[in-house]
Design a protein around this motif. Sequence first.
Motif, PDB file in Angstrom:
ATOM      1  N   CYS A  18     -22.729  59.016 113.237  1.00  0.00           N
ATOM      2  CA  CYS A  18     -22.118  57.916 113.013  1.00  0.00           C
ATOM      3  C   CYS A  18     -20.514  57.696 113.205  1.00  0.00           C
ATOM      4  O   CYS A  18     -19.907  56.830 113.463  1.00  0.00           O
ATOM      5  CB  CYS A  18     -22.316  57.208 111.405  1.00  0.00           C
ATOM      6  SG  CYS A  18     -21.734  58.237 109.957  1.00  0.00           S
ATOM      7  N   TYR A  19     -20.092  58.973 113.008  1.00  0.00           N
ATOM      8  CA  TYR A  19     -18.464  59.065 112.971  1.00  0.00           C
ATOM      9  C   TYR A  19     -18.289  58.807 114.718  1.00  0.00           C
ATOM     10  O   TYR A  19     -18.636  59.611 115.481  1.00  0.00           O
ATOM     11  CB  TYR A  19     -17.971  60.388 112.743  1.00  0.00           C
ATOM     12  CG  TYR A  19     -16.668  60.545 113.097  1.00  0.00           C
ATOM     13  CD1 TYR A  19     -15.571  60.228 112.366  1.00  0.00           C
ATOM     14  CD2 TYR A  19     -16.308  61.528 114.245  1.00  0.00           C
ATOM     15  CE1 TYR A  19     -14.339  60.310 112.827  1.00  0.00           C
ATOM     16  CE2 TYR A  19     -14.974  61.809 114.680  1.00  0.00           C
ATOM     17  CZ  TYR A  19     -13.870  61.318 113.847  1.00  0.00           C
ATOM     18  OH  TYR A  19     -12.810  61.649 114.355  1.00  0.00           O
ATOM     19  N   HIS A  79     -22.277  65.296 114.052  1.00  0.00           N
ATOM     20  CA  HIS A  79     -22.232  63.878 113.356  1.00  0.00           C
ATOM     21  C   HIS A  79     -22.869  63.061 114.348  1.00  0.00           C
ATOM     22  O   HIS A  79     -23.249  63.131 115.563  1.00  0.00           O
ATOM     23  CB  HIS A  79     -20.553  63.687 113.414  1.00  0.00           C
ATOM     24  CG  HIS A  79     -19.895  63.545 114.522  1.00  0.00           C
ATOM     25  ND1 HIS A  79     -19.170  64.803 115.050  1.00  0.00           N
ATOM     26  CD2 HIS A  79     -19.981  62.689 115.690  1.00  0.00           C
ATOM     27  CE1 HIS A  79     -18.770  64.451 116.175  1.00  0.00           C
ATOM     28  NE2 HIS A  79     -19.318  63.340 116.625  1.00  0.00           N
ATOM     29  N   ALA A 129     -19.825  56.816 107.226  1.00  0.00           N
ATOM     30  CA  ALA A 129     -20.305  58.068 106.476  1.00  0.00           C
ATOM     31  C   ALA A 129     -21.899  57.814 106.391  1.00  0.00           C
ATOM     32  O   ALA A 129     -22.192  58.161 105.177  1.00  0.00           O
ATOM     33  CB  ALA A 129     -19.443  58.153 105.167  1.00  0.00           C
ATOM     34  N   CYS A 162     -16.389  63.405 107.858  1.00  0.00           N
ATOM     35  CA  CYS A 162     -15.966  62.309 108.515  1.00  0.00           C
ATOM     36  C   CYS A 162     -15.075  61.362 107.596  1.00  0.00           C
ATOM     37  O   CYS A 162     -14.189  60.772 107.931  1.00  0.00           O
ATOM     38  CB  CYS A 162     -17.163  61.445 109.134  1.00  0.00           C
ATOM     39  SG  CYS A 162     -18.367  60.717 108.154  1.00  0.00           S
ATOM     40  N   PRO A 198     -19.254  64.713 103.087  1.00  0.00           N
ATOM     41  CA  PRO A 198     -19.120  64.320 104.510  1.00  0.00           C
ATOM     42  C   PRO A 198     -17.736  64.756 105.109  1.00  0.00           C
ATOM     43  O   PRO A 198     -16.693  64.091 104.759  1.00  0.00           O
ATOM     44  CB  PRO A 198     -19.510  62.905 104.541  1.00  0.00           C
ATOM     45  CG  PRO A 198     -19.178  62.503 103.101  1.00  0.00           C
ATOM     46  CD  PRO A 198     -19.379  63.461 102.355  1.00  0.00           C
ATOM     47  N   CYS A 216     -24.366  58.444 108.123  1.00  0.00           N
ATOM     48  CA  CYS A 216     -25.690  59.475 108.791  1.00  0.00           C
ATOM     49  C   CYS A 216     -25.698  60.705 107.998  1.00  0.00           C
ATOM     50  O   CYS A 216     -26.674  61.124 108.165  1.00  0.00           O
ATOM     51  CB  CYS A 216     -25.457  59.780 110.281  1.00  0.00           C
ATOM     52  SG  CYS A 216     -23.967  60.906 110.515  1.00  0.00           S
ATOM     53  N   ARG A 217     -24.647  60.889 107.321  1.00  0.00           N
ATOM     54  CA  ARG A 217     -24.743  62.127 106.495  1.00  0.00           C
ATOM     55  C   ARG A 217     -24.960  63.711 107.300  1.00  0.00           C
ATOM     56  O   ARG A 217     -25.076  64.671 107.020  1.00  0.00           O
ATOM     57  CB  ARG A 217     -25.782  62.200 105.457  1.00  0.00           C
ATOM     58  CG  ARG A 217     -25.674  60.959 104.549  1.00  0.00           C
ATOM     59  CD  ARG A 217     -24.520  60.462 104.210  1.00  0.00           C
ATOM     60  NE  ARG A 217     -23.719  61.109 103.050  1.00  0.00           N
ATOM     61  CZ  ARG A 217     -22.778  60.893 102.419  1.00  0.00           C
ATOM     62  NH1 ARG A 217     -22.006  59.873 102.979  1.00  0.00           N
ATOM     63  NH2 ARG A 217     -22.129  61.071 101.524  1.00  0.00           N
ATOM     64  N   MET A 218     -24.872  63.566 108.473  1.00  0.00           N
ATOM     65  CA  MET A 218     -24.953  64.804 109.463  1.00  0.00           C
ATOM     66  C   MET A 218     -23.871  65.596 109.333  1.00  0.00           C
ATOM     67  O   MET A 218     -24.112  66.576 109.698  1.00  0.00           O
ATOM     68  CB  MET A 218     -25.022  64.379 110.846  1.00  0.00           C
ATOM     69  CG  MET A 218     -25.767  65.284 111.754  1.00  0.00           C
ATOM     70  SD  MET A 218     -27.245  65.896 111.164  1.00  0.00           S
ATOM     71  CE  MET A 218     -27.066  67.733 111.747  1.00  0.00           C
ATOM     72  N   CYS A 219     -22.647  65.209 109.021  1.00  0.00           N
ATOM     73  CA  CYS A 219     -21.784  65.988 108.772  1.00  0.00           C
ATOM     74  C   CYS A 219     -21.100  66.576 107.333  1.00  0.00           C
ATOM     75  O   CYS A 219     -20.075  67.058 107.319  1.00  0.00           O
ATOM     76  CB  CYS A 219     -20.163  65.121 109.333  1.00  0.00           C
ATOM     77  SG  CYS A 219     -19.918  63.722 108.064  1.00  0.00           S
TER      78      CYS A 219
END
Lengths: 424, 158, 758
Positions: free
Chosen positions: C34-35, C32, C43, C62, C60, C45-48
Motif C-alpha cells: 500500500c505504501y 510493502h 498502512a 511505512c 508498520p 496492507c500490513r506487509m511492512c
Amino acid sequence: MEQILLKGLDGDRTWRLADYEKRGGYAALRKIFDEKMTPEQVIDEVKKSALRGRGGAGFPTGLKWSFMPKNYTGAKYLVCNTDEGEPGTFKDRDIMRYNPHMLIEGMIIAAYAMGIPVGYNYIHGEIWEVYERAEEAIDEARAAGYLGNNILGSGFSFQLHNHHGYGAYICGEETALLESIEGKKGQPRFKPPFPASFGLYGKPTTINNTETFASVPWIILNGGEKYQALGKPNNGGTKIFSVSGHVNRPGNYEVSLGTPFAKLLEMAGGMRGGRKLKACIPGGSSMPVLTGEVMMELDMDYDSIAKAGSYLGSGAVIIMDETVCMVKALQRLAYFYYEESCGQCTPCREGTGWMHRMIDRIESGKGRNEDLDLLLNLSDNIQGRTICALGDAAAMPVRSFVKTFRDEFQYHIDHMKCMVPASS
Amino acid sequence: MTLSAESLVKIDREIAKYPADQKQSAVMSALRIAQMEKGWLAPETIAFVAKYLEMESIAVYEVASFYNMYDLKPVGKYKITLCTNLPCALSGANDIGGYLKGKLGIGFNETTPDGKYTLKEGECFGACGEAPLFILNNVKMCGSLTPAEVDKILAELE
Amino acid sequence: MLEIEIDGKPVSVPQGSTIMDAAGKVGVYVPHFCYHKKLSIAANCRMCLVEVEKAPKPLPACATPVAAGMKVKTHSQLAVQAQKAVMEFLLINHPLDCPICDQGGECQLQDLSVGYGGVESRFEEEKRVVSNKNLGSLISTDMTRCIHCTRCVRFGQEIAGIMELGMGGRGEHSEIMPFVSRTVDSELSGNMIDLCPVGALTSKPFRYSARNWELSRRRSVSPHCSLGTNISIQVRNNRVMRVLPVENEEINECWISDKDRFSYEALNSAERLTKPMIRQGGEWREVDWKVALEYVARGLKDIVSAKGAAAIGALATPHSTLEELHLLQKLMRGIGSENIDFRLRRSDFRVKSEGAPWLGMKISEVSQLDRLLVVGSHLRNDHPLLANRIRQAAKKGLEVSFINPSEDANRISAKHIAAASPDRIAQTLGGVLSALENTSDSKGVAADIAKSLASGKNVGILLGNLATNHPDASAIHVLASKIAARLGAKFGFTGEAANSVGGYLANALPGKSGLDAASMLKDPRHAYLLWNAEVELDCNDPQAALAAMEKAEMVVAFTSFSHKACEYADVMLPIAPFTETSGTFVNAEGRAQSFAGAVSPLQDTRPGWKVLRVLGNMMGVAGFDYEDSKQVLDEIDLSSSRLGNAPDGDCAAAEPVHGLQRVSHVPIYSADSLVRRAPSLQNAALAAAPAAAMNAKLLAKLGIEDGSPVLVRQGEGEVSIHARLDEGLSDDCVAIAAGHSMTSNLGPMFGQIIVERL
Ligand SMILES: Cc1cc2nc3c(=O)[nH]c(=O)nc-3n(C[C@H](O)[C@H](O)[C@H](O)COP(=O)(O)O)c2cc1C
Ligand code: SF4
Ligand code: FES
C-alpha cells in the motif's frame, strides 16, 4: 451502595432539564464558575478520582485530558462516544435516555478543562429515540444558558451537537468515529498521530465514553478523592455493569468498582432457572471468556479481572449457563467481527472471514483436526498486527473460547455434533 | 431527482452543526433523511446528496454502502431488523427470528411479495437488556419480545 | 536529525521520517504494497511490519515515525513471521493463476510471495470472487485479484484531483469501484495501472498482447506536451507494444499522462503513410523516394525561378524534432525563403520575446512557488503533469489564481478564479497591474489576485496555450511581464508542445522579410511544405489554412500519416514518428533531451532529418552533408542565454468585442497527429465530440436547451453540434473545441461567432 449515574432515575421525566436540576444537576458547573476553579484544578480533580475510561480501554481520564495542547490557539474538539455497539453493552443508552444532562454537564466541564469550544456526541445508529432525546436535551441546555456563548455569564463558550451514526460497530473505535463525523466511511486511522494532536478535522481532539463524561460532575462536586474512595485505588468510583444473558433480571447495575461478581449476579436476580454458571464474558464480547468458577471468585474492577486473564472492557457482563454450546456462541461472535470489520487492513479483513468460516465448519460438523491449532495461530497472526483494536477484539474471543473450552470444540470435530444437550 | 423542501430544511440543519468548510460531515444525516423520504437510497438519490454536499458521488456511495442501516435496494414498507448477536441469542432472539420468519413467510434479507415487510438480521443495538428485540424502520426499538408481543406489534401495522 | 539503527546499520534521518524512509536511505528493502512515496500513508496492507526493539508488537514501517535511538529489525524472526502471516492472508482470497494473469511477471504480490508465501495453503474455504468493472477504454479490471491497498483510490483523490474510484462496501465485501456505471476519465488514469501492485487494474490496450519479459525497453521522451516527460518505449518484434513512465523527479516525477501512455497505438495504425506518393492527373501514385524527392526539388526550383523564393512557405508543427525544424529552416533559407514558422496556432505576432519564450523557471521550481497566477490555460488538458505539480504545491500552501474564460480550476484548489471572456483577459490583467500600482484599495477579483500575488515571496506568472494563441496575445504578454517585473516574479510560458522552445532555438521562424504562420495563410503562397502539419487541425484558422492549401500550386506534405492532405497536396512523404527516428525535444524549461529511435521505420518511412538532408542536397543547398543527426544537433546553439520572455515592445489591449465570441482550446486527444489516431484515447470520455458550451443565461437567451443541436457559424463555414451547459463560462462566450475534424469548418480559435438553435 452509592450510585452516581443512575441515582434517582425512577421519576417519569428524569431526562428533562428541570428534573435534572432538581436532582442537583449543573451544580458542578456552577461550582466551577462560582469558585473560579481553573482548568488545571478541574483536571487535577479528575486525576485524583482515578476515573478510568468507561469505553473499553480503561485509560486514566485525567491523564488523557492533560495530553491536549494547552497553548494551542486553533480549533479543538471534544467528542463523546455514545456509539455503544460492543455486544452486551447497553449502559450508555440508559444514561442518554434517562440522564442526558449529566453527560452534557460532564462534557461542558471537560471542554472547560481543556479549553475546547466545540463538541460532538456520536450516537449509535440503532437508538434513534435516544438521538431525538439528546437533541431535545441540547436544546434545553442551550435555552437555559448551559450551552452556547458565555455560559452562565462565565465568559466560557461551548457548542455541542449530536451526530447520529447509522450502523457500524467499528465507529465505536475512536478514530473511526472521527472519520465518520468527517463524513467518510468509519475506517480507523493509524496511530500515531493520536487524536490529542491530530483529531477531528485534523485538530486536537479528546474522545471519551458517555459514562466517563457523565461521571465528571459528581467528581467536581464531591472531590476526586471521594470518588476514588468509592472504588479501589487505581479503579475509582462506580461503574455501570450491563448484565445480559442467562440471569433473571438482565439490566444495568451501577456498583462500586471492586464489588464481587457474586454480588452483581445476585443483584441481577441470579441465574435463570437456577442453572449453573458455565461461562461469563466480563467486559463485552471482545474480551476473553472466563469459566463460571473463575468468575465467581472475581471482584468487578479493572485490575482484578485483568489478573484473571480477561478485561473489564465496557462492563458488559454476558452470562452463559450450562445449556450454551461454546462453539455456537463463538460462531455468532466470529460472524459479528467478520461482518463488522471495516475491511481496511489485511489481517482483520481476511482473518475474520477465515476464522468465521472455519468455526462455521466446525459447528456444522465439518471440522478438521488441525483446525483448532490453526484458529489459535490465526488469532496470533491477527492480534497486534492491525490498524485498530478490532483485530484484537476479533482474536481474543476466538483464542479464549478455543483454549478454555477446547474439549467442546474437539468434540464437535470428533463427533460432528454438539456435546451440550439441547443447546440453543 | 430532488428531495422535498422539508427534507432539505432538515439537511441544512445538520450542515449547520459543522464548520462551514465541512459540509461533508452532514452526509450521514443527509442520507438518512433522504432514505426516510424515499424509502431507500437509489443511485440518483445518492448522486443528489453528493451534489448537495459538493462531494463526489462515489464518496457518498462509500458512506452509504459502509453503514448497515442504509438500504441500497428497495425494502418493504416495514423493515424489521432483529438483533441476533450473542447476548440477544442467549435471551431467545433465534426463537423470535424463527417466529417472524414463519409468520411473514420470508427469511432474513427477504421482502414479502406484497412489499410490506422486509426482515433483516442486525448486529448489537446496544440494548441487550431488553432482548430479544428488533428495530422497526430504523427508528423504533421494540424490546422484550414474545410471540404474543410480535403479533401485537404487527397487528398495529396492518 | 535522529540517529537510529536499521538492521544494525546506523542512519540519521530528519524528525518526522518514517522507518520506511530510513530503511530506504540505507538501502534496506521492506516489503510493502500500500505504501507509495507519492501517496498518503494508508498502512493498510500490513506487509511492512518490522520489529522495533522494545515495542510489544511488530510495527508498520511505512507509518511508524522514527524516534531517537530506535533499533529496527526488518528481517528478524518476529518481522519475517509477521510478514509471512500477512502474505498468507493476502493470498487466501487471491487467485493463484499467475500464468494467465496479465500482470504475471511484473506483479509485486507474485514477486514477494515467492519469498514469503507458505508452500501449501492452509486455507480450505472457498475463495472470494469479485465482479469486474467497466472503467472505460484504458483500464481493464480483474477485481478478484484486488488486495485492497487503495493505491488507486488515493491516486484519484490526491494526484488526479478527482475521486473516480472508491472502496464501496465494508469488510471482506469491500470492492474497488466507480459510482454505479461511471468510468475513470481522468487524464492521468493510466498511472493507476502502474500503481496497482497486482493484476487487478491493467492496461486495456496492452492486455494479453505481450509478456513483460518479452519486451525490450528504450528510453525516450514523450512527443506531446512541453514537459518532456521521460518514457520507456517497450518493444517486441520491432513493434511498440506499450509505453511506461521513466521516473524523473525534476520533470514528470513518476507519472505520465494517458496521452503519453496510450498514443503509441497510433504508431501501428492503418493510417500510417508507408510509401512516398505523388499525385498525377488527380490520382495518387506510390513512387520511390528518389522519384518523389526529385519531383519536389524540381517543383520548388521551378517556383523559385518563376515566382521567387518568397512564394514558398513552410509550416511545421512544434511536435517535430529539433533536428527536423533546424534542417527545414536551413533548407528554406538556403533556397532564399524566410517564410517558415512552427507556431501554427498563434494569430498575434506583434510583440516578440527577446529570446525563446520558455517557462521562466525550472519545472521543479514550480513546486517551490508560494504564489502563482496562471493566465489563459486549460492546464489539466494542455499540461496534465504540470497541472499535477501545481495541484500538489497548492496542497502545501501555494496560492494559485487563474484568469481564464471559464471557472474550471483544473482540479487545483484555487485561491481566486477570474472568469473573463477572452476579450477581457488583457483587461483583467490590466486590473491586476493597476491594483498593484495603486495604493488606493481597489476591489474585485483582479484586486484579490493582486493581493494574493503581492503577499508572496516566491511568485510565478505563467501564460498558457490560450494566452499564446489569443488574438491579443501581445497585450497579454506585455501586461503579464509588467506584473511580473513589478513583483519580481518568475514569468514564463507553459509552451504548447514538445518542441515549442526548440522551434525557437532551431530558428524555425520567419526572418525579417518572412511571413509568420498566420500571414502565410492569409496571404497565400504558391507552394507549401507541410512538416507534420494537418493544417485544418493544427492551425489557428482552419478555413484560411484550407483555402490557402487549395489555392496553392504545390503542396508537399511530410507526414507519418495519410490525412486530409490527400485532397490538396501534390506529394506526400512518409516521415518517421518519434519512435522511428533519433531526435531532440527541448522542453518548457529549456532542457534538451535527445532520444534514439526505438524501432526501425515502418516500411518506406524515413527519418525526417534524412529526408531533409537528401532534399537539401538535391536543391543544391550547402551544408547538408550530415552523417548522423548528432551533427545536425551540434549546429544548434542550445545555450540557456537564448531563452528570454521579456517582450520587445509595448502593446495596448484591444477593445472588447461585441456580441458572441468563440473561445477554444484543443482537446487533449486532438492536440497532435498521434493522439488523434490512438483508438483507445479516441474512445475515452475526454475525446467526446465537441459541443457548443454556454452558461445557462446564454442558453436561455438563445432559446437553446442543454444537449440540443445547434448551428454554429463562423466566417465562411458552419457546423452543427450539440449545445452543452457550462456554468463556469461568462455570458457572451461560446466554448467550441478547435483542432477537431468536427469543427474544422469554422474560422479562427477566437472571434465572433453565431449560434442558432436547430
Ligand atoms: C472495535 C472497537 C470498538 C469500540 N467501541 C466503543 C464503544 O462502543 N464505545 C466507547 O465508548 N468506546 C469504544 N471503543 C473504545 C474507543 O476507541 C475509545 O477508547 C473510547 O471511546 C475512549 O473513551 P474512554 O477513555 O472514556 O473509555 C471501541 C474500541 C474499539 C477498538
Ligand atoms: S483492524 Fe479491522 S476494523 Fe480495524 S482498521 Fe483494520 S480492518 Fe478496519
Ligand atoms: S506498506 Fe506499510 S502497511 Fe502497507
